[in-house]
Design an enzyme around this catalytic site. Sequence first.
Site, PDB file in Angstrom:
ATOM      1  N   ARG A  19       0.873  -1.178   0.000  1.00  0.00           N
ATOM      2  CA  ARG A  19       0.000   0.000   0.000  1.00  0.00           C
ATOM      3  C   ARG A  19       0.905   1.221   0.000  1.00  0.00           C
ATOM      4  NH1 ARG A  19      -3.592  -2.846  -1.263  1.00  0.00           N
ATOM      5  NH2 ARG A  19      -5.543  -3.277  -0.155  1.00  0.00           N
TER       6      ARG A  19
ATOM      7  N   GLU B  32      -4.093   7.400  -4.588  1.00  0.00           N
ATOM      8  CA  GLU B  32      -4.382   6.798  -5.898  1.00  0.00           C
ATOM      9  C   GLU B  32      -5.774   7.210  -6.352  1.00  0.00           C
ATOM     10  OE1 GLU B  32      -4.061   2.583  -5.464  1.00  0.00           O
ATOM     11  OE2 GLU B  32      -2.025   2.684  -4.680  1.00  0.00           O
TER      12      GLU B  32
ATOM     13  N   HIS C 130      -1.704   0.118  -9.656  1.00  0.00           N
ATOM     14  CA  HIS C 130      -2.284  -0.789  -8.661  1.00  0.00           C
ATOM     15  C   HIS C 130      -2.977  -1.957  -9.358  1.00  0.00           C
ATOM     16  CE1 HIS C 130      -4.017  -1.064  -4.325  1.00  0.00           C
ATOM     17  NE2 HIS C 130      -3.806  -2.263  -4.839  1.00  0.00           N
TER      18      HIS C 130
HETATM   19  P1  NAP Z   1      -0.154 -11.311   5.153  1.00  0.00           P
HETATM   20  O1  NAP Z   1       0.025 -12.724   4.782  1.00  0.00           O
HETATM   21  O2  NAP Z   1      -1.049 -10.963   6.296  1.00  0.00           O
HETATM   22  O3  NAP Z   1       1.309 -10.683   5.391  1.00  0.00           O
HETATM   23  C1  NAP Z   1       1.450  -9.381   5.812  1.00  0.00           C
HETATM   24  C2  NAP Z   1       2.801  -9.116   6.425  1.00  0.00           C
HETATM   25  O4  NAP Z   1       2.668  -7.834   7.091  1.00  0.00           O
HETATM   26  C3  NAP Z   1       3.255 -10.117   7.458  1.00  0.00           C
HETATM   27  O5  NAP Z   1       4.596 -10.427   7.248  1.00  0.00           O
HETATM   28  C4  NAP Z   1       3.071  -9.373   8.783  1.00  0.00           C
HETATM   29  O6  NAP Z   1       4.094  -9.606   9.706  1.00  0.00           O
HETATM   30  C5  NAP Z   1       3.217  -7.927   8.383  1.00  0.00           C
HETATM   31  N1  NAP Z   1       2.513  -7.076   9.355  1.00  0.00           N
HETATM   32  C6  NAP Z   1       1.195  -7.072   9.632  1.00  0.00           C
HETATM   33  N2  NAP Z   1       0.918  -6.165  10.588  1.00  0.00           N
HETATM   34  C7  NAP Z   1       2.090  -5.589  10.910  1.00  0.00           C
HETATM   35  C8  NAP Z   1       2.460  -4.583  11.843  1.00  0.00           C
HETATM   36  N3  NAP Z   1       1.538  -3.995  12.618  1.00  0.00           N
HETATM   37  N4  NAP Z   1       3.749  -4.241  11.918  1.00  0.00           N
HETATM   38  C9  NAP Z   1       4.664  -4.856  11.137  1.00  0.00           C
HETATM   39  N5  NAP Z   1       4.379  -5.804  10.239  1.00  0.00           N
HETATM   40  C10 NAP Z   1       3.104  -6.179  10.127  1.00  0.00           C
HETATM   41  O7  NAP Z   1      -0.730 -10.455   3.934  1.00  0.00           O
HETATM   42  P2  NAP Z   1      -0.605 -10.776   2.365  1.00  0.00           P
HETATM   43  O8  NAP Z   1      -1.729 -11.634   1.939  1.00  0.00           O
HETATM   44  O9  NAP Z   1       0.777 -11.180   2.059  1.00  0.00           O
HETATM   45  O10 NAP Z   1      -0.896  -9.313   1.786  1.00  0.00           O
HETATM   46  C11 NAP Z   1      -0.053  -8.231   2.109  1.00  0.00           C
HETATM   47  C12 NAP Z   1      -0.624  -6.939   1.583  1.00  0.00           C
HETATM   48  O11 NAP Z   1      -0.380  -6.827   0.180  1.00  0.00           O
HETATM   49  C13 NAP Z   1      -2.142  -6.773   1.682  1.00  0.00           C
HETATM   50  O12 NAP Z   1      -2.542  -6.416   2.986  1.00  0.00           O
HETATM   51  C14 NAP Z   1      -2.400  -5.681   0.677  1.00  0.00           C
HETATM   52  O13 NAP Z   1      -2.320  -4.414   1.295  1.00  0.00           O
HETATM   53  C15 NAP Z   1      -1.268  -5.842  -0.323  1.00  0.00           C
HETATM   54  N6  NAP Z   1      -1.769  -6.277  -1.643  1.00  0.00           N
HETATM   55  C16 NAP Z   1      -1.539  -5.496  -2.724  1.00  0.00           C
HETATM   56  C17 NAP Z   1      -1.999  -5.890  -3.965  1.00  0.00           C
HETATM   57  C18 NAP Z   1      -1.744  -5.083  -5.200  1.00  0.00           C
HETATM   58  O14 NAP Z   1      -2.563  -5.115  -6.098  1.00  0.00           O
HETATM   59  N7  NAP Z   1      -0.638  -4.377  -5.296  1.00  0.00           N
HETATM   60  C19 NAP Z   1      -2.731  -7.083  -4.098  1.00  0.00           C
HETATM   61  C20 NAP Z   1      -2.934  -7.858  -2.962  1.00  0.00           C
HETATM   62  C21 NAP Z   1      -2.449  -7.453  -1.733  1.00  0.00           C
HETATM   63  P3  NAP Z   1       4.093 -10.832  10.712  1.00  0.00           P
HETATM   64  O15 NAP Z   1       4.520 -11.979   9.858  1.00  0.00           O
HETATM   65  O16 NAP Z   1       5.075 -10.420  11.722  1.00  0.00           O
HETATM   66  O17 NAP Z   1       2.689 -10.986  11.213  1.00  0.00           O
END
Ligand code: NAP
Length: 315
Positions: A234, A263, A281
């Site tokens: 994000r 965005e 995005h």
């Molecule tokens: P995920 O499996 O929940 O992984 C998120 C990561 O963020 C984990 O490593 C987690 O750390 C870390 N995190 C969460 N809360 C935190 C905090 N308060 N402080 C520090 N680190 C924190 O999520 P995902 O499925 O990989 O998705 C990640 C993100 O990608 C989504 O939330 C979304 O915003 C973004 N995304 C973007 C697109 C795009 O089109 N560009 C598409 C899909 C998703 P821990 O391992 O320590 O819990």
Amino acid sequence: MADAILLTSGASLNAEERGRLASAYPSLHVDGPDAMAGLDPAARDGIRAIAFKGHAQMSGAEMDLFPNLGVIANYGVGYDAIDVAAATERGVKVTNTPNVLNDDVADLAVAMLIAQCRTMRNGEAHVRSGAWAREGEIPLNRKVTGNTAGIVGLGRIGREIADRLAAFKMDIHYHARSEKPTPGWTYHDDVVALAEAVDFLFVALVGGPATEGYVSRAAIEALGPRGVLINISRGTTVDEGALLDALEQGKIAGAGLDVFLNEPDIDPRFLALDNVVLQPHQGSGSVETRRAMAVLQLDNIRAFLDGRELLTPVN
Ligand code: NAP
């Protein structure tokens, strides 16, 4: 109207997505949370589920417009637009669409790195403009394979990025709040230390207030003049002003960005830079993945309305 669903961001739902939802349940469309208050109160009473898409904020005030609302099914894994605490307080369930989009987002992250290092924007312009035939080769650029890469947030998508980079013979480092089982990758408990250790920094954190500016000015500068930052998470997770300063001043080599603040009206300073690859995005934006996301969103709604266990609950 019994068991009706409300489709938000009507304009950005494509015909197939809208058709799938509308043929499953009686439905209404609005263009986003701002338009919800304009719905007829009797129609609002019938809404049991919201099929949510987009990045406009959905707060408790909007939830209160729907006295029979039971579930907000988000189209996307990132649900930072929805006030989940407010939903929980009201007994409203929230669901998202994890995993089905991991591959696409990781593919785009790696593609942006390669496009940046191999100056593919310049290469394409060179061919299309006829400069190749007139002037010959483009300037040499930078090798991707074999460098050191860092992942900020080794969650579902971060892990897919790391697995791809390992196939590019990279030494993998990462930062998360806790150490993860890995094939011997190096853990850093601090994002600045991670940035110092790597050439390429990939940001795969969740969005929302807890991670705002997580990749700080100090972390960006620690990447150094050979550093490339890739963000598919994000716009909020990276200090965007510091990133722009570093790119303008050559404090880092470049960036590949799929996400931004404000965005789609992104900071025009990005447009003047030639050391960035900019994407709208579109991380999950293949036909196949968007279909899988839409199906999972609807399956969550069906599960809720049938009184079954939700497939991918958030709260
Ligand atoms: P995920 O499996 O929940 O992984 C998120 C990561 O963020 C984990 O490593 C987690 O750390 C870390 N995190 C969460 N809360 C935190 C905090 N308060 N402080 C520090 N680190 C924190 O999520 P995902 O499925 O990989 O998705 C990640 C993100 O990608 C989504 O939330 C979304 O915003 C973004 N995304 C973007 C697109 C795009 O089109 N560009 C598409 C899909 C998703 P821990 O391992 O320590 O819990």
